[in-house]
Design an enzyme around this catalytic site. Structure first.
Site, mmCIF file in Angstrom:
data_model
loop_
_atom_site.group_PDB
_atom_site.id
_atom_site.type_symbol
_atom_site.label_atom_id
_atom_site.label_comp_id
_atom_site.label_asym_id
_atom_site.label_seq_id
_atom_site.Cartn_x
_atom_site.Cartn_y
_atom_site.Cartn_z
ATOM 1 N N SER A 1 0.833 -1.191 0.000
ATOM 2 C CA SER A 1 0.000 0.000 0.000
ATOM 3 C C SER A 1 0.868 1.241 0.000
ATOM 4 O O SER A 1 2.100 1.181 0.066
ATOM 5 C CB SER A 1 -0.915 0.014 1.232
ATOM 6 O OG SER A 1 -0.142 0.229 2.400
ATOM 7 N N HIS B 1 -0.271 0.540 -4.028
ATOM 8 C CA HIS B 1 -1.666 0.966 -4.181
ATOM 9 C C HIS B 1 -1.725 2.447 -3.799
ATOM 10 O O HIS B 1 -1.851 2.815 -2.644
ATOM 11 C CB HIS B 1 -2.571 0.133 -3.269
ATOM 12 C CG HIS B 1 -4.014 0.257 -3.594
ATOM 13 N ND1 HIS B 1 -4.818 -0.824 -3.840
ATOM 14 C CD2 HIS B 1 -4.795 1.341 -3.757
ATOM 15 C CE1 HIS B 1 -6.045 -0.414 -4.112
ATOM 16 N NE2 HIS B 1 -6.048 0.899 -4.058
ATOM 17 N N ASP C 1 -6.318 -5.659 -2.363
ATOM 18 C CA ASP C 1 -5.650 -5.607 -3.657
ATOM 19 C C ASP C 1 -4.545 -6.666 -3.689
ATOM 20 O O ASP C 1 -3.752 -6.781 -2.761
ATOM 21 C CB ASP C 1 -5.058 -4.214 -3.886
ATOM 22 C CG ASP C 1 -4.642 -3.992 -5.336
ATOM 23 O OD1 ASP C 1 -4.916 -4.866 -6.173
ATOM 24 O OD2 ASP C 1 -4.063 -2.922 -5.611
#
Length: 295
Positions: A19, A46, A139
Site C-alpha cells: 500500500s 496501491h 488488492d
C-alpha cells in the site's frame, strides 16, 4: 534476425505489492537484499493517482540494486528494481514493462496490484514469485490466485509484523500462500528459491517413473478420497514440481519421502491440483459484447 531482447529470459521476476504506507516495509526489504541477486523486482504500490511518489529515490538510498521508475516499453534486467509511477497501471509483455494511464471508473475499484500480477501470471507463469506486503484492503488477492494457477510462488509478509495487516492476512486466508515471512527473512528466502530453481533445472518436466507416480496417486486417494488416476499427467507433474520447490527438493523420490513423513502434504497437493482460475467474469469486453449483441 529476431530481436532476442524481446524473448522471455531464463530469469525469475519478483512482483511486490504494497500500500501507499508500505514505504518502511519496502525500505527494510531492499535494505536486507544482498546483491547480486539475479532477480528482477517490480514494485507496485496501491496509490492515489495524484500521489507524488519519492519511492525510487528512497529505495535507491537503501540498496545497491539499480532502482528505476517504470517507463512504457522499458526492458527489464536482473538486479534492477522497477517502481510503478502514480496514476498508471503496469502490465508486462515478454520482458518489457507497459504503462497504462489509469482512468477513474466510478463503478469499480482501482486494483493496480491485481492488474500487474494477473499480467505477470499470463506472461511469465512459473518464473514468478509474488510478494504481498503491508496494506489495507484486498488488492492483490485475485492476482495471486492467478499466479498460483500458473504455477508461480506466493509469499507474504507476516501479518503480525505489518503496519496494516489486511492485505497479507486476506492473502493467507485464500489458502494459496506458500511462505509467510518476516521482512528480514524475505530476501534470504527469495535467494534460496532462485538457487533451488536453478540447481534443479525446474524448466523441464520431471521424469517420474509410472510406478512412482501410481504410488503417489494411491496415497492421495487413500488420504483425500480423490482419485486422480485419470487426471492429466502433465498437470500432476507441474503441481508436484511446485510442491517440491517449496521444500527445496530436487528429485521425485525425495518428495515421496516427504509425503510419507508428513501426510498433511497430501492435503496441500490436493489444493494445488484443484486450483482453477478463470478471468471470464472479470473480462469487461465479454460483458460489453453480451450487452450489445445479445441483450
Amino acid at each position: 534476425m529476431p530481436d532476442r531482447r524481446n524473448t522471455v529470459p531464463k530469469n525469475i521476476i519478483v512482483g511486490i505489492g504494497a500500500s501507499a504506507d508500505g514505504i518502511h516495509a519496502l525500505e527494510l526489504l531492499f535494505g536486507n537484499m544482498p546483491p547480486p541477486t539475479g532477480l528482477i523486482f517490480v514494485v507496485i504500490q496501491h496509490l492515489s493517482p495524484d500521489h507524488v511518489s519519492m519511492l525510487r529515490e528512497i529505495l535507491q538510498r537503501k540498496t545497491e540494486l539499480q532502482v528505476l521508475e517504470i517507463k512504457n516499453n522499458m526492458l527489464m534486467e536482473a538486479d534492477h528494481v522497477y517502481v510503478a509511477p502514480p496514476g498508471y497501471d503496469i502490465s508486462i509483455e515478454r520482458n518489457r514493462l507497459k504503462t497504462h494511464k489509469y482512468v477513474k471508473n466510478t463503478g469499480s475499484l482501482h486494483l493496480p496490484i491485481d492488474f500487474f500480477l494477473r499480467s505477470l501470471a499470463s506472461e511469465w507463469k512459473d518464473r514468478v514469485i509474488a510478494v504481498i506486503l503491508t496494506g489495507a484492503g484486498s488488492d492483490g488477492i485475485l492476482g495471486l490466485k492467478e499466479i498460483k494457477g500458473a504455477d508461480g510462488i506466493v509469499m507474504v509478509q507476516d501479518p503480525s509484523t505489518a503496519k496494516f495487516n489486511s492485505m497479507p492476512q486476506k492473502a493467507i486466508e485464500t489458502g494459496m500462500v506458500d511462505f509467510v515471512c518476516s521482512l528480514e527473512n524475505i530476501p534470504g528466502q527469495l535467494i534460496e528459491l532462485k538457487r533451488t530453481i536453478d540447481d534443479g533445472d525446474f524448466d523441464v518436466n520431471l521424469e517420474i517413473h509410472e510406478e512412482s507416480l501410481d504410488k503417489l496417486l494411491g496415497l492421495l486417494n487413500v488420504h483425500t478420497k480423490h482419485d486422480f488416476s485419470q487426471y492429466k499427467k502433465s498437470t500432476i507433474r507441474r503441481r508436484v514440481r511446485r510442491r517440491m520447490l517449496i521444500y527445496k527438493l530436487t528429485t521425485f523420490e525425495q518428495y515421496l519421502d516427504q509425503v510419507e513423513k508428513d501426510p498433511e502434504e497430501l492435503d496441500k497437493l490436493l489444493d494445488e491440483l484443484l486450483i482453477g482460475v478463470t478471468s471470464f467474469f472479470r473480462n469487461k469486453d465479454s460483458f460489453t459484447s453480451l450487452e450489445k449483441n445479445v441483450f
